[in-house]
Design a protein around this motif. Structure first.
Motif, PDB file in Angstrom:
ATOM      1  N   GLU A   1     -26.612 -22.098 -31.711  1.00  0.00           N
ATOM      2  CA  GLU A   1     -25.344 -21.793 -31.057  1.00  0.00           C
ATOM      3  C   GLU A   1     -24.526 -23.066 -30.862  1.00  0.00           C
ATOM      4  OE1 GLU A   1     -24.539 -18.717 -30.516  1.00  0.00           O
ATOM      5  OE2 GLU A   1     -26.522 -17.898 -30.995  1.00  0.00           O
TER       6      GLU A   1
ATOM      7  N   MET B   1     -21.337 -24.381 -28.446  1.00  0.00           N
ATOM      8  CA  MET B   1     -20.548 -24.028 -27.271  1.00  0.00           C
ATOM      9  C   MET B   1     -19.358 -24.957 -27.117  1.00  0.00           C
ATOM     10  SD  MET B   1     -23.930 -23.175 -25.220  1.00  0.00           S
ATOM     11  CE  MET B   1     -24.741 -24.134 -26.491  1.00  0.00           C
TER      12      MET B   1
ATOM     13  N   VAL C   1     -33.326 -26.680 -24.642  1.00  0.00           N
ATOM     14  CA  VAL C   1     -33.245 -25.560 -23.699  1.00  0.00           C
ATOM     15  C   VAL C   1     -34.517 -25.490 -22.861  1.00  0.00           C
ATOM     16  CG1 VAL C   1     -33.175 -23.032 -23.512  1.00  0.00           C
ATOM     17  CG2 VAL C   1     -31.669 -24.218 -25.139  1.00  0.00           C
TER      18      VAL C   1
ATOM     19  N   LEU D   1     -24.892 -21.915 -22.101  1.00  0.00           N
ATOM     20  CA  LEU D   1     -25.590 -21.104 -23.102  1.00  0.00           C
ATOM     21  C   LEU D   1     -25.699 -19.650 -22.647  1.00  0.00           C
ATOM     22  CD1 LEU D   1     -27.133 -21.059 -25.800  1.00  0.00           C
ATOM     23  CD2 LEU D   1     -29.217 -21.610 -24.523  1.00  0.00           C
TER      24      LEU D   1
ATOM     25  N   HIS E   1     -22.304 -18.091 -22.896  1.00  0.00           N
ATOM     26  CA  HIS E   1     -21.958 -17.993 -24.316  1.00  0.00           C
ATOM     27  C   HIS E   1     -22.602 -16.757 -24.939  1.00  0.00           C
ATOM     28  CE1 HIS E   1     -21.419 -19.292 -28.502  1.00  0.00           C
ATOM     29  NE2 HIS E   1     -22.701 -19.051 -28.673  1.00  0.00           N
ATOM     30  N   LYS E   2     -23.852 -16.510 -24.580  1.00  0.00           N
ATOM     31  CA  LYS E   2     -24.556 -15.350 -25.140  1.00  0.00           C
ATOM     32  C   LYS E   2     -23.926 -14.036 -24.676  1.00  0.00           C
ATOM     33  CE  LYS E   2     -29.028 -17.480 -26.080  1.00  0.00           C
ATOM     34  NZ  LYS E   2     -30.383 -17.759 -25.535  1.00  0.00           N
TER      35      LYS E   2
END
Lengths: 352, 352
Positions: A47, A49, A199, A218, A221-222
């Motif tokens: 990902e 961001m 993470v 995160l 964002h998800k």
């Protein structure tokens, strides 16, 4: 100008749309589309961001979020030194290995340091805008991986979108870059990655703050959104510019920057202008130069400014001895050639 | 919409100028002019600074910079509760006094708490956007000053430029507000003050970070600039909008918001719509309302969206029972009247 760089008219116009709610279905759909365009830029399958704030915010956030305690800052210029200041200001135990300004980070020196002490995080700057030096991140990262399990946190502010940055292939844990340099969007946003290792490790750090907590980014964002109200117009600009970048293609964009650098280097050599950065460590996005003997670099900058042209003066300690030409972002060969003609003209006057 | 609010066309267009260097003489001159326009907005004779980031950044920065250890968070809605989360996430010892959602902060309850324990910082939200409640900041601040030497840190996100905020007269130490609500600039910036008391106290806090260090903003501000590359286009927009605000006049702007609130309240009363906020605690910038019996507030929001009109749904726990009308920023009486006609039409359909 070594940044903020020139922004295309169509990208600037993208900022002027009427305001929308950032929790609206329409904005969420926009963000999800934008999110698909960013991983190819950072060469990651993970990902990517976007933070509303400058690179310094995410440099700080990475240290706050990822480092339980021990940080190693590799420095070779003003921005990598800033990272050492940041680490200390956040209360982390921070060591630095200071390489001389103008030289790249040396992997074997890093190896020796990692054998002496265990670190949670190693920070480094890919492309030192202050000195025009590019460090061999792939080699340094390989050594860090071999010798430790420290997270590798990399500032690619003035390299990303101008020179190869291979987040996954090089095994980088956090890669961050403000969007106002080679990406060529107005300043105010920073893109960043977060590896699975990062993470997991951040999850064990107790006080990550809120706006500085990369795990919070995160999570949101998800869900298709942001931790707080984002800088909406700048995100519209980033989206538009990502279309420009992906249409050009990453490899073609890197090749264009390489060509701009070569043109600058040839010109400099033929004018008795030398690079302040070591020959094996030159950035393709910014040239840090020493004028011919007897010429004051600040006079060149000033006389260009009188003609309405901005280049960078020397940075920090190097202010009295160097000047910097930024050849990144949307700069074309014809733009660079026109600039070099102006500098030639000024040098003639200053020498005469 | 309770924010981001409508932004004037001329303010949006101000963002599209060609990019400039933020360390250039021209930009410095621009910033110094902008800096003169902000103190009248916050009613202070002190300095007003601008951070590139959302209000949450400065909420966090104020806690990180000003609180050695003990923080008291006064909560009565989602955003004041966020401040409690922020304080804990930064590792501060944080207590909260939770007032019921929909009610104002009660000064005498605060007095009792301050007699029980000594705090470095008290945080509060002037205008809870989540519940449409305005708290009596002047009275609360007076009590805090009488009972303690705690710094008074106030979020005025949805009140500043819509309702009186008297930084100096009320003795507030840090006042902060994102610019996307009643100020009516696109999101991405936060303006804030820092009292002399706060400067002195922050000087003794050891680990203030870098991007979160409010003293660093002040130092750079005094040099006529920013801690890092700022969100340049948004600052151009803020400058343009400050001209609009100062031309209207602060008192006239407050009166316009008061009139918008009164119009909304009269309309609501005549339709069997009640306020979710206590009668003595109603915000003049956002009305948080309960629909007539049997009508689902989310249906109102959805049907307005189908007509291309955005209002706020209920926030957090209040999502199923309330809806919110933002009447702030550049909203005119005619805009509000047009909205109320649409809601009337929808209510007729939902009741029928």
């Amino acid at each position: 100008l070594p940044g903020p760089t020139y922004v295309l008219e169509e990208v600037r116009q993208a900022m002027t749309k009427p305001m929308v709610g950032h929790r609206s279905a329409g904005y969420k759909a926009f963000y999800i589309e934008l999110s698909k365009k960013l991983p190819p830029l950072l060469r990651t399958s993970g990902e990517v961001m976007v933070a509303s704030g400058s690179s310094t915010l995410v440099m700080e956030s990475a240290v706050v979020s990822c480092a339980a305690s021990e940080v190693l800052n590799l420095t070779n210029g003003a921005f990598s030194e800033r990272w050492h200041s940041i680490s200390k200001s956040c209360g982390k135990n921070s060591d630095k290995i200071a390489f001389p300004w103008g030289e790249a980070i040396d992997p074997e020196t890093v190896r020796a340091a990692l054998r002496r002490k265990k670190y949670d995080v190693v920070t480094l700057v890919h492309n030192e805008t202050s000195t025009g030096v590019a460090s061999p991140i792939a080699d340094v990262a390989k050594v860090i991986r071999e010798e430790s399990d420290a997270l590798i946190v990399v500032d690619t502010v003035s390299s990303l979108a101008g020179a190869p940055v291979e987040t996954d292939a090089w095994g980088l844990d956090v890669v961050l870059a403000g969007t106002q340099k080679a990406i060529a969007v107005p300043p105010g946003l920073t893109v960043f990655t977060l590896s699975e290792r990062a993470v997991e490790r951040a999850g064990k750090v107790p006080h990550r703050g809120f706006y500085t907590d990369l795990l919070r980014y995160l999570d949101k964002h998800k869900e298709g959104g942001f931790i707080t109200t984002p800088a909406i117009p700048l995100l519209w600009a980033l989206d538009k510019q990502m279309d420009v970048i992906l249409a050009e293609g990453m490899e073609a964009r890197w090749a264009r920057h390489e060509a701009l650098y070569r043109r600058t280097a040839e010109w400099a050599a033929s004018r008795g202008i030398s690079y302040a950065s070591a020959e094996n460590a030159r950035s393709v996005t910014v040239s840090c130069l020493k004028p011919p003997a007897g010429v004051d670099p600040q006079a060149i900058v000033k006389k260009l400014a009188e003609r309405g042209i901005t280049i960078g003066g020397g940075y920090g300690d190097w202010k009295p001895t160097t000047f910097r030409i930024g050849h990144m972002g949307q700069v074309r060969m014809s733009d660079l050639d026109a600039l070099l003609v102006e500098i030639d003209d000024i040098l003639k006057g200053l020498a005469g």
